[in-house]
Design a protein around this motif. Sequence first.
Motif, PDB file in Angstrom:
ATOM      1  N   ILE A  45       0.871  -1.176   0.000  1.00 15.04           N
ATOM      2  CA  ILE A  45       0.000   0.000   0.000  1.00 15.04           C
ATOM      3  C   ILE A  45       0.906   1.223   0.000  1.00 15.04           C
ATOM      4  CG2 ILE A  45      -1.755   1.283   1.276  1.00 15.04           C
ATOM      5  CD1 ILE A  45      -2.518  -1.478   2.544  1.00 15.04           C
ATOM      6  N   VAL A  46       0.668   2.128  -0.934  1.00 15.74           N
ATOM      7  CA  VAL A  46       1.443   3.352  -1.033  1.00 15.74           C
ATOM      8  C   VAL A  46       0.538   4.513  -0.623  1.00 15.74           C
ATOM      9  CG1 VAL A  46       2.745   4.889  -2.567  1.00 15.74           C
ATOM     10  CG2 VAL A  46       2.817   2.402  -2.916  1.00 15.74           C
ATOM     11  N   ILE A  47       0.932   5.216   0.434  1.00 16.24           N
ATOM     12  CA  ILE A  47       0.222   6.425   0.851  1.00 16.24           C
ATOM     13  C   ILE A  47       0.932   7.581   0.160  1.00 16.24           C
ATOM     14  CG2 ILE A  47      -0.534   7.836   2.792  1.00 16.24           C
ATOM     15  CD1 ILE A  47      -1.651   4.931   2.751  1.00 16.24           C
ATOM     16  N   ASN A  48       0.238   8.203  -0.780  1.00 14.66           N
ATOM     17  CA  ASN A  48       0.845   9.187  -1.664  1.00 14.66           C
ATOM     18  C   ASN A  48       0.540  10.608  -1.202  1.00 14.66           C
ATOM     19  OD1 ASN A  48       2.265  10.001  -3.927  1.00 14.66           O
ATOM     20  ND2 ASN A  48       0.472   9.983  -5.240  1.00 14.66           N
ATOM     21  N   GLN A  49       1.499  11.509  -1.421  1.00 14.40           N
ATOM     22  CA  GLN A  49       1.363  12.944  -1.233  1.00 14.40           C
ATOM     23  C   GLN A  49       1.157  13.347   0.231  1.00 14.40           C
ATOM     24  OE1 GLN A  49      -0.715  15.265  -4.141  1.00 14.40           O
ATOM     25  NE2 GLN A  49      -0.913  13.512  -5.508  1.00 14.40           N
ATOM     26  N   LEU A  50       1.886  12.723   1.129  1.00 10.72           N
ATOM     27  CA  LEU A  50       1.820  13.105   2.537  1.00 10.72           C
ATOM     28  C   LEU A  50       2.522  14.438   2.724  1.00 10.72           C
ATOM     29  CD1 LEU A  50       1.097  12.297   5.493  1.00 10.72           C
ATOM     30  CD2 LEU A  50       3.430  11.438   5.653  1.00 10.72           C
ATOM     31  N   ARG A  51       1.807  15.404   3.263  1.00 11.36           N
ATOM     32  CA  ARG A  51       2.397  16.708   3.573  1.00 11.36           C
ATOM     33  C   ARG A  51       2.840  16.680   5.031  1.00 11.36           C
ATOM     34  NH1 ARG A  51       0.978  21.057  -0.033  1.00 11.36           N
ATOM     35  NH2 ARG A  51      -0.318  20.260  -1.689  1.00 11.36           N
ATOM     36  N   GLY A  52       3.899  17.364   5.324  1.00 13.45           N
ATOM     37  CA  GLY A  52       4.389  17.398   6.701  1.00 13.45           C
ATOM     38  C   GLY A  52       5.397  16.289   6.952  1.00 13.45           C
ATOM     39  N   GLU A  53       5.621  16.024   8.193  1.00 11.98           N
ATOM     40  CA  GLU A  53       6.633  15.067   8.607  1.00 11.98           C
ATOM     41  C   GLU A  53       6.120  13.634   8.491  1.00 11.98           C
ATOM     42  OE1 GLU A  53       9.810  15.618   9.667  1.00 11.98           O
ATOM     43  OE2 GLU A  53       9.547  17.740   9.157  1.00 11.98           O
ATOM     44  N   ALA A  54       6.787  12.833   7.677  1.00 10.84           N
ATOM     45  CA  ALA A  54       6.390  11.437   7.498  1.00 10.84           C
ATOM     46  C   ALA A  54       6.546  10.649   8.792  1.00 10.84           C
ATOM     47  CB  ALA A  54       7.202  10.793   6.385  1.00 10.84           C
ATOM     48  N   ARG A  55       7.453  11.076   9.659  1.00 12.83           N
ATOM     49  CA  ARG A  55       7.665  10.331  10.911  1.00 12.83           C
ATOM     50  C   ARG A  55       6.445  10.396  11.827  1.00 12.83           C
ATOM     51  NH1 ARG A  55      11.365  14.304  14.542  1.00 12.83           N
ATOM     52  NH2 ARG A  55      10.541  16.216  13.661  1.00 12.83           N
ATOM     53  N   TYR A  56       5.562  11.379  11.603  1.00  9.99           N
ATOM     54  CA  TYR A  56       4.350  11.473  12.414  1.00  9.99           C
ATOM     55  C   TYR A  56       3.221  10.595  11.885  1.00  9.99           C
ATOM     56  CZ  TYR A  56       6.653  15.442  14.561  1.00  9.99           C
ATOM     57  OH  TYR A  56       7.544  16.250  15.211  1.00  9.99           O
ATOM     58  N   PHE A  57       3.405  10.054  10.690  1.00  9.36           N
ATOM     59  CA  PHE A  57       2.393   9.161  10.113  1.00  9.36           C
ATOM     60  C   PHE A  57       2.867   7.736  10.324  1.00  9.36           C
ATOM     61  CE2 PHE A  57       0.389   6.644   6.839  1.00  9.36           C
ATOM     62  CZ  PHE A  57      -0.922   7.070   6.933  1.00  9.36           C
ATOM     63  N   ASP A  58       2.186   7.021  11.165  1.00  9.06           N
ATOM     64  CA  ASP A  58       2.584   5.658  11.503  1.00  9.06           C
ATOM     65  C   ASP A  58       1.899   4.672  10.561  1.00  9.06           C
ATOM     66  OD1 ASP A  58       3.390   3.305  12.656  1.00  9.06           O
ATOM     67  OD2 ASP A  58       2.305   3.611  14.532  1.00  9.06           O
ATOM     68  N   PRO A  59       2.668   4.008   9.681  1.00  5.46           N
ATOM     69  CA  PRO A  59       2.076   3.030   8.766  1.00  5.46           C
ATOM     70  C   PRO A  59       1.379   1.882   9.489  1.00  5.46           C
ATOM     71  CG  PRO A  59       4.303   3.566   8.080  1.00  5.46           C
ATOM     72  CD  PRO A  59       4.091   4.192   9.427  1.00  5.46           C
ATOM     73  N   GLN A  60       1.712   1.670  10.753  1.00  4.79           N
ATOM     74  CA  GLN A  60       1.079   0.599  11.517  1.00  4.79           C
ATOM     75  C   GLN A  60      -0.431   0.830  11.635  1.00  4.79           C
ATOM     76  OE1 GLN A  60       2.638  -2.243  12.476  1.00  4.79           O
ATOM     77  NE2 GLN A  60       0.598  -2.961  12.988  1.00  4.79           N
ATOM     78  N   ILE A  61      -0.842   2.080  11.623  1.00  4.70           N
ATOM     79  CA  ILE A  61      -2.276   2.395  11.677  1.00  4.70           C
ATOM     80  C   ILE A  61      -2.987   1.750  10.497  1.00  4.70           C
ATOM     81  CG2 ILE A  61      -3.985   4.250  11.579  1.00  4.70           C
ATOM     82  CD1 ILE A  61      -1.852   6.042  12.937  1.00  4.70           C
ATOM     83  N   ILE A  62      -2.403   1.866   9.304  1.00  3.18           N
ATOM     84  CA  ILE A  62      -2.987   1.244   8.110  1.00  3.18           C
ATOM     85  C   ILE A  62      -2.961  -0.267   8.255  1.00  3.18           C
ATOM     86  CG2 ILE A  62      -2.672   0.876   5.628  1.00  3.18           C
ATOM     87  CD1 ILE A  62      -3.694   3.602   6.049  1.00  3.18           C
ATOM     88  N   ARG A  63      -1.825  -0.813   8.695  1.00  3.65           N
ATOM     89  CA  ARG A  63      -1.713  -2.266   8.848  1.00  3.65           C
ATOM     90  C   ARG A  63      -2.780  -2.795   9.807  1.00  3.65           C
ATOM     91  NH1 ARG A  63       3.749  -0.989   9.697  1.00  3.65           N
ATOM     92  NH2 ARG A  63       4.863  -1.031   7.728  1.00  3.65           N
ATOM     93  N   ASP A  64      -3.076  -2.037  10.862  1.00  2.00           N
ATOM     94  CA  ASP A  64      -4.088  -2.465  11.827  1.00  2.00           C
ATOM     95  C   ASP A  64      -5.490  -2.478  11.217  1.00  2.00           C
ATOM     96  OD1 ASP A  64      -2.119  -2.741  13.733  1.00  2.00           O
ATOM     97  OD2 ASP A  64      -2.566  -0.837  14.735  1.00  2.00           O
ATOM     98  N   LYS A  65      -5.740  -1.596  10.229  1.00  2.00           N
ATOM     99  CA  LYS A  65      -7.061  -1.515   9.594  1.00  2.00           C
ATOM    100  C   LYS A  65      -7.295  -2.655   8.601  1.00  2.00           C
ATOM    101  CE  LYS A  65      -8.142   2.495  11.422  1.00  2.00           C
ATOM    102  NZ  LYS A  65      -9.056   2.529  12.535  1.00  2.00           N
ATOM    103  N   VAL A  66      -6.207  -3.153   8.016  1.00  2.00           N
ATOM    104  CA  VAL A  66      -6.303  -4.219   7.027  1.00  2.00           C
ATOM    105  C   VAL A  66      -6.442  -5.544   7.759  1.00  2.00           C
ATOM    106  CG1 VAL A  66      -5.085  -5.410   5.178  1.00  2.00           C
ATOM    107  CG2 VAL A  66      -4.965  -2.926   5.342  1.00  2.00           C
ATOM    108  N   GLN A  67      -7.434  -6.330   7.331  1.00  2.00           N
ATOM    109  CA  GLN A  67      -7.736  -7.562   8.053  1.00  2.00           C
ATOM    110  C   GLN A  67      -7.386  -8.786   7.223  1.00  2.00           C
ATOM    111  OE1 GLN A  67     -11.804  -7.355   9.173  1.00  2.00           O
ATOM    112  NE2 GLN A  67     -11.609  -5.336  10.065  1.00  2.00           N
TER     113      GLN A  67
END
Length: 121
Positions: A45-67
Motif C-alpha cells: 500500500i502506497v500512501i501518496n502525497q503526505l504533507r508534513g513530517e512522514a515520521r508522524y504518520f505511523d504506517p502501523q495504523i494502516i496495517r491495523d485496519k487491514v484484516q
Amino acid sequence: NLPLVRRLDCPWLLVADIQRGGVFAQVVGTQACVSPHDWDRCAGIVINQLRGEARYFDPQIIRDKVQGGQPVPVFVVPYLDHLGLPEEDDMGVERRLQKEQQQQQQYSNKGGGGDPDERRR
C-alpha cells in the motif's frame, strides 16, 4: 486494472492519495471490494502525497485496519513540490481556480468591488 492482474497472475500496488482525504477508507474500502485471492496479490500500500513530517504518520495504523491475509507493507511518499513535472489535467485546473480565488479575495480586501478582471478591460 484487476482483470489484467488476474490474467497475468501478478502482484499489484494500492496507491491511496492522502491529499484527497479518507485514506483509511480508501484502503479498507478497496480491501472490502476485492476478493481475498485478489487481496493476497497486493504487494503493498502506497500512501501518496503526505504533507508534513512522514515520521508522524505511523504506517502501523494502516496495517491495523487491514484484516486477514498476508501482512501488506505500507510505504509513505511525501508530497514533493517544484519537481518540474507537468501537472495532471485536473490538478492544473484546481490550482488555477485557487489562484483566481486568492486574487479575487485580495482585490476585495483592498476595497475593490466587483470582478478584478473588469479592472483590466
